[in-house]
Design a protein around this motif. Structure first.
Motif, PDB file in Angstrom:
ATOM      1  N   ARG A   1       0.855  -1.185   0.000  1.00 11.69           N
ATOM      2  CA  ARG A   1       0.000   0.000   0.000  1.00 11.69           C
ATOM      3  C   ARG A   1       0.894   1.239   0.000  1.00 11.69           C
ATOM      4  NH1 ARG A   1      -5.127   0.987   1.076  1.00 11.69           N
ATOM      5  NH2 ARG A   1      -5.521  -1.162   1.654  1.00 11.69           N
ATOM      6  N   ILE A   2       0.653   2.140  -0.953  1.00 13.31           N
ATOM      7  CA  ILE A   2       1.423   3.370  -1.098  1.00 13.31           C
ATOM      8  C   ILE A   2       0.484   4.545  -0.868  1.00 13.31           C
ATOM      9  CG2 ILE A   2       2.966   4.697  -2.602  1.00 13.31           C
ATOM     10  CD1 ILE A   2       3.827   1.717  -2.125  1.00 13.31           C
ATOM     11  N   LEU A   3       0.939   5.540  -0.102  1.00 13.74           N
ATOM     12  CA  LEU A   3       0.173   6.767   0.110  1.00 13.74           C
ATOM     13  C   LEU A   3       0.905   7.914  -0.566  1.00 13.74           C
ATOM     14  CD1 LEU A   3      -2.138   8.396   1.377  1.00 13.74           C
ATOM     15  CD2 LEU A   3      -0.764   8.539   3.476  1.00 13.74           C
TER      16      LEU A   3
ATOM     17  N   VAL B   1      -0.255   0.621 -11.731  1.00 13.89           N
ATOM     18  CA  VAL B   1       0.180  -0.284 -12.800  1.00 13.89           C
ATOM     19  C   VAL B   1       1.212  -1.276 -12.266  1.00 13.89           C
ATOM     20  CG1 VAL B   1       1.489  -0.349 -14.981  1.00 13.89           C
ATOM     21  CG2 VAL B   1      -0.358   1.286 -14.687  1.00 13.89           C
ATOM     22  N   GLU B   2       1.979  -0.863 -11.263  1.00 11.94           N
ATOM     23  CA  GLU B   2       2.980  -1.745 -10.658  1.00 11.94           C
ATOM     24  C   GLU B   2       2.342  -2.828  -9.786  1.00 11.94           C
ATOM     25  OE1 GLU B   2       6.303  -1.607 -11.282  1.00 11.94           O
ATOM     26  OE2 GLU B   2       5.832   0.001 -12.707  1.00 11.94           O
ATOM     27  N   GLY B   3       1.032  -2.749  -9.602  1.00 11.98           N
ATOM     28  CA  GLY B   3       0.341  -3.747  -8.793  1.00 11.98           C
ATOM     29  C   GLY B   3       0.192  -3.349  -7.338  1.00 11.98           C
TER      30      GLY B   3
ATOM     31  N   LEU C   1      11.447   7.292  -9.661  1.00 12.23           N
ATOM     32  CA  LEU C   1      10.545   7.324  -8.516  1.00 12.23           C
ATOM     33  C   LEU C   1      10.004   5.919  -8.219  1.00 12.23           C
ATOM     34  CD1 LEU C   1       9.038   9.170  -6.471  1.00 12.23           C
ATOM     35  CD2 LEU C   1       7.167   9.159  -8.099  1.00 12.23           C
ATOM     36  N   VAL C   2       9.600   5.201  -9.249  1.00 14.83           N
ATOM     37  CA  VAL C   2       9.101   3.835  -9.066  1.00 14.83           C
ATOM     38  C   VAL C   2      10.198   2.955  -8.455  1.00 14.83           C
ATOM     39  CG1 VAL C   2       8.297   1.766 -10.279  1.00 14.83           C
ATOM     40  CG2 VAL C   2       7.329   3.998 -10.844  1.00 14.83           C
ATOM     41  N   ALA C   3      11.427   3.133  -8.927  1.00 17.12           N
ATOM     42  CA  ALA C   3      12.551   2.359  -8.370  1.00 17.12           C
ATOM     43  C   ALA C   3      12.764   2.688  -6.897  1.00 17.12           C
ATOM     44  CB  ALA C   3      13.822   2.629  -9.171  1.00 17.12           C
TER      45      ALA C   3
END
Length: 125
Positions: free
Chosen positions: A3-5, A23-25, A108-110
């Protein structure tokens, strides 16, 4: 599922990051300022927080202080900022990645992935 906020006062950034991280799930929630972010943390503890610093109502600095004071200091925070002098901001948040705006989305995703992986590592003894 992680879970990301996403906490940012810019609705376009919140939507873009919600879509890109989804998209990353990952399950992604968002808040427009620190007060709303704290309410979201109380409802469903995130695994990582992406936090803008300069926001109305409650800025990122106070949000981090309140998170720590309320016992959420184990949640990794990735700082997003358009403020100049990123090195100065990095010194204020020595345990958090600081990413300047505009940011590179793959970078950022990394950073989120690294934070999630670090949470899964057993503590060093």
């Amino acid at each position: 599922m992680p879970r990301i906020l996403v906490v940012d006062d810019d609705p376009a950034i919140r939507v873009m990051l919600t879509d890109a991280l989804g998209v990353e799930g990952w399950v992604v929630d968002s808040a427009e300022h620190g007060v709303a972010a704290l309410a979201k943390v109380h409802q469903a503890r995130p695994d990582v927080i992406l936090l803008d610093l300069m926001m109305p109502v409650m800025d990122g600095w106070e949000t981090v202080e309140r998170l720590r004071h309320e016992g959420y200091d184990d949640i990794p925070v990735i700082v997003l900022t358009a403020a100049p002098m990123l090195s100065r901001i990095q010194r204020q948040f020595p345990h958090s990645p600081v990413i300047g705006k505009p940011f590179d989305l793959p970078h950022l995703v990394a950073a989120v992935q690294e934070a999630l992986e670090a949470r899964r590592q057993p503590p060093h003894r």
